[in-house]
Design a protein around this motif. Structure first.
Motif, PDB file in Angstrom:
ATOM      1  N   UNK A   1      43.214  -6.636  35.182  1.00  0.00           N
ATOM      2  CA  UNK A   1      43.092  -5.293  34.604  1.00  0.00           C
ATOM      3  C   UNK A   1      43.721  -4.223  35.486  1.00  0.00           C
ATOM      4  N   UNK A   2      44.091  -4.593  36.721  1.00  0.00           N
ATOM      5  CA  UNK A   2      44.688  -3.650  37.666  1.00  0.00           C
ATOM      6  C   UNK A   2      46.186  -3.866  37.752  1.00  0.00           C
ATOM      7  N   UNK A   3      46.958  -2.805  37.601  1.00  0.00           N
ATOM      8  CA  UNK A   3      48.422  -2.906  37.636  1.00  0.00           C
ATOM      9  C   UNK A   3      48.993  -1.772  38.476  1.00  0.00           C
ATOM     10  N   UNK A   4      50.095  -2.067  39.171  1.00  0.00           N
ATOM     11  CA  UNK A   4      50.805  -1.040  39.931  1.00  0.00           C
ATOM     12  C   UNK A   4      51.769  -0.334  38.990  1.00  0.00           C
ATOM     13  N   UNK A   5      51.556   0.954  38.780  1.00  0.00           N
ATOM     14  CA  UNK A   5      52.391   1.771  37.915  1.00  0.00           C
ATOM     15  C   UNK A   5      53.179   2.763  38.751  1.00  0.00           C
ATOM     16  N   UNK A   6      54.269   3.261  38.192  1.00  0.00           N
ATOM     17  CA  UNK A   6      55.033   4.336  38.823  1.00  0.00           C
ATOM     18  C   UNK A   6      54.649   5.648  38.151  1.00  0.00           C
ATOM     19  N   UNK A   7      54.201   6.598  38.965  1.00  0.00           N
ATOM     20  CA  UNK A   7      53.688   7.867  38.440  1.00  0.00           C
ATOM     21  C   UNK A   7      54.328   9.025  39.188  1.00  0.00           C
ATOM     22  N   UNK A   8      54.300  10.198  38.575  1.00  0.00           N
ATOM     23  CA  UNK A   8      54.815  11.406  39.224  1.00  0.00           C
ATOM     24  C   UNK A   8      53.803  11.911  40.241  1.00  0.00           C
ATOM     25  N   UNK A   9      54.312  12.451  41.337  1.00  0.00           N
ATOM     26  CA  UNK A   9      53.403  12.996  42.346  1.00  0.00           C
ATOM     27  C   UNK A   9      52.807  14.303  41.824  1.00  0.00           C
ATOM     28  N   UNK A  10      51.510  14.507  42.057  1.00  0.00           N
ATOM     29  CA  UNK A  10      50.867  15.739  41.603  1.00  0.00           C
ATOM     30  C   UNK A  10      51.183  16.906  42.523  1.00  0.00           C
ATOM     31  N   UNK A  11      50.816  18.102  42.097  1.00  0.00           N
ATOM     32  CA  UNK A  11      51.009  19.307  42.900  1.00  0.00           C
ATOM     33  C   UNK A  11      49.661  19.913  43.270  1.00  0.00           C
ATOM     34  N   UNK A  12      49.506  20.366  44.513  1.00  0.00           N
ATOM     35  CA  UNK A  12      48.212  20.932  44.923  1.00  0.00           C
ATOM     36  C   UNK A  12      47.998  22.326  44.344  1.00  0.00           C
ATOM     37  N   UNK A  13      46.759  22.587  43.933  1.00  0.00           N
ATOM     38  CA  UNK A  13      46.371  23.914  43.493  1.00  0.00           C
ATOM     39  C   UNK A  13      45.695  24.654  44.633  1.00  0.00           C
ATOM     40  N   UNK A  14      45.097  25.803  44.359  1.00  0.00           N
ATOM     41  CA  UNK A  14      44.392  26.559  45.405  1.00  0.00           C
ATOM     42  C   UNK A  14      43.309  25.711  46.075  1.00  0.00           C
ATOM     43  N   UNK A  15      43.302  25.716  47.409  1.00  0.00           N
ATOM     44  CA  UNK A  15      42.304  24.963  48.142  1.00  0.00           C
ATOM     45  C   UNK A  15      42.563  23.471  48.214  1.00  0.00           C
ATOM     46  N   UNK A  16      43.714  23.048  47.688  1.00  0.00           N
ATOM     47  CA  UNK A  16      44.021  21.621  47.644  1.00  0.00           C
ATOM     48  C   UNK A  16      45.217  21.277  48.531  1.00  0.00           C
ATOM     49  N   UNK A  17      45.369  19.981  48.786  1.00  0.00           N
ATOM     50  CA  UNK A  17      46.427  19.474  49.657  1.00  0.00           C
ATOM     51  C   UNK A  17      47.064  18.256  49.005  1.00  0.00           C
ATOM     52  N   UNK A  18      48.388  18.158  49.095  1.00  0.00           N
ATOM     53  CA  UNK A  18      49.086  16.943  48.675  1.00  0.00           C
ATOM     54  C   UNK A  18      49.277  16.061  49.900  1.00  0.00           C
ATOM     55  N   UNK A  19      48.768  14.839  49.825  1.00  0.00           N
ATOM     56  CA  UNK A  19      48.822  13.907  50.943  1.00  0.00           C
ATOM     57  C   UNK A  19      49.673  12.700  50.569  1.00  0.00           C
ATOM     58  N   UNK A  20      50.537  12.301  51.486  1.00  0.00           N
ATOM     59  CA  UNK A  20      51.250  11.036  51.362  1.00  0.00           C
ATOM     60  C   UNK A  20      50.329   9.960  51.944  1.00  0.00           C
ATOM     61  N   UNK A  21      49.808   9.097  51.086  1.00  0.00           N
ATOM     62  CA  UNK A  21      48.841   8.091  51.519  1.00  0.00           C
ATOM     63  C   UNK A  21      49.573   6.975  52.261  1.00  0.00           C
ATOM     64  N   UNK A  22      49.095   6.681  53.459  1.00  0.00           N
ATOM     65  CA  UNK A  22      49.668   5.604  54.263  1.00  0.00           C
ATOM     66  C   UNK A  22      48.803   4.346  54.241  1.00  0.00           C
ATOM     67  N   UNK A  23      47.495   4.508  54.075  1.00  0.00           N
ATOM     68  CA  UNK A  23      46.594   3.357  54.050  1.00  0.00           C
ATOM     69  C   UNK A  23      45.346   3.736  53.268  1.00  0.00           C
ATOM     70  N   UNK A  24      44.748   2.737  52.618  1.00  0.00           N
ATOM     71  CA  UNK A  24      43.516   2.937  51.850  1.00  0.00           C
ATOM     72  C   UNK A  24      42.695   1.656  51.943  1.00  0.00           C
ATOM     73  N   UNK A  25      41.385   1.808  52.090  1.00  0.00           N
ATOM     74  CA  UNK A  25      40.527   0.646  52.334  1.00  0.00           C
ATOM     75  C   UNK A  25      39.812   0.198  51.066  1.00  0.00           C
ATOM     76  N   UNK A  26      39.556  -1.111  51.012  1.00  0.00           N
ATOM     77  CA  UNK A  26      38.851  -1.738  49.894  1.00  0.00           C
ATOM     78  C   UNK A  26      37.348  -1.601  50.112  1.00  0.00           C
TER      79      UNK A  26
END
Length: 326
Positions: free
Chosen positions: A32-57
């Motif tokens: 049920x899990x698939x790697x998709x290609x998506x557009x990068x979002x844009x940060x709004x007020x008080x938000x930050x766009x982060x390039x994710x380097x690692x994520x834990x299970x």
């Protein structure tokens, strides 16, 4: 705590980056899990766009995938999974003062969305990653460490000289819980599988039982604090071990209060945001005074099967996806 997925924000820039995201398309198994290609979002007020380097299970990944938490995580599918990460700030929205582009950061999201190349997140959730930690090391800390901290702090009494039992001590949360309990001056008893006994002892547990070979009664009784990271039958076996006035804290059984026998105390606890505490813990890991164990490092594409291994069993510590691996 907001468990809604971080919304994608439109970008009118024709140069908008494309990234990958591991998304849940339907409730079910690994397929049920698939790697998709998506557009990068844009940060709004008080938000930050982060390039994710690692994520834990985390164990919550497969529970969301199988639909067990539909009421808690009201997702619109397809939805990006993952609840903790480390990366680099790319852009900041208006009114962000605590981080700037180029900063290395880490965070527990308080929702889903970490298994992606680009993530928009509230700036207040971010902690600067200590120089002594890699992104992979940093990504393994936020959820496990903060959950363990709050579990140990849930005891409404001084743990110095008390007896603590940690059920499921070989995982990420359990490993930190053993260390925090020892730092509080407790005698720590723990359960783990045969292959993880030495690992848990090395974290500081005073006595470790192989739950596949021995019964809890052979380990200890008159326990002041039971930390339940397993749930089910394991939780029910713990009530008779509690000392008068003792407490059972579970992160695995939301119905723990209803299951408590007359005269026994039980509470359910979920992770709470505390960036100041997370920053302190990250510094301790970087300095070597706290130990964070990584079981396995994988790529984004390996995540579906890694999440399944988290459900069925894996070596001690956390599985971490290194998104820089192709």
């Amino acid at each position: 705590m907001n468990h809604s997925p971080t919304p994608d924000r439109g970008n009118t820039n024709e140069q908008q980056a494309k990234g990958r995201a591991l998304r849940l398309h339907a409730y079910g198994g690994p397929e049920a899990l698939k790697v998709d290609h998506v557009s990068s979002p844009e940060p709004g007020p008080g938000e930050v766009l982060v390039s994710i380097k690692a994520a834990a299970v985390n164990g919550i990944d497969w529970k969301i995938r199988e639909g067990h938490l539909r009421e808690r995580f009201k997702l619109t599918l397809p939805a990006t999974l993952g609840i903790e990460m480390a990366g680099v700030v790319i852009r900041t929205g208006h009114d962000v003062t605590n981080v700037k582009p180029g900063d290395r950061v880490m965070a527990a999201l308080g929702g889903v969305g970490a298994y992606t190349d680009f993530l928009v997140i509230d700036a207040e959730k971010l902690v600067l990653t200590p120089a002594g930690l890699s992104d992979v090391q940093a990504a393994a800390i936020p959820v496990a460490a903060m959950t363990a901290w709050h579990v140990i702090q849930a005891a409404d009494f001084d743990l110095s000289g008390k007896r603590v039992l940690i059920q499921g001590a070989a995982g990420g949360v359990g490993g930190f819980a053993v260390q925090f309990a020892k730092m509080a001056g407790a005698t720590v008893y723990a359960t783990a599988s045969t292959t993880s006994l030495q690992h848990v002892r090395a974290l500081g547990a005073d006595d470790v039982i192989d739950y596949r070979q021995q019964t809890l009664e052979n380990l200890a009784d008159q326990i002041d604090l039971v930390v339940d990271l397993v749930g089910g039958v394991v939780l029910d076996q713990c009530w008779d071990l509690l000392a008068p006035g003792g407490l059972l804290v579970s992160i695995a059984a939301p119905d723990v209060i209803a299951r408590a026998p007359l005269g026994r105390r039980g509470v359910f606890l979920s992770n709470k945001p505390d960036t100041a505490r997370l920053a302190s813990i990250a510094q301790q890991v970087a300095a070597g005074t706290l130990r964070s164990t990584i079981a396995e490092v994988i790529s984004l594409g390996d995540l579906p099967l890694a999440i399944e291994r988290n459900r069925t069993g894996h070596p001690p510590g956390k599985i971490v996806a290194d998104l820089t691996l192709k």
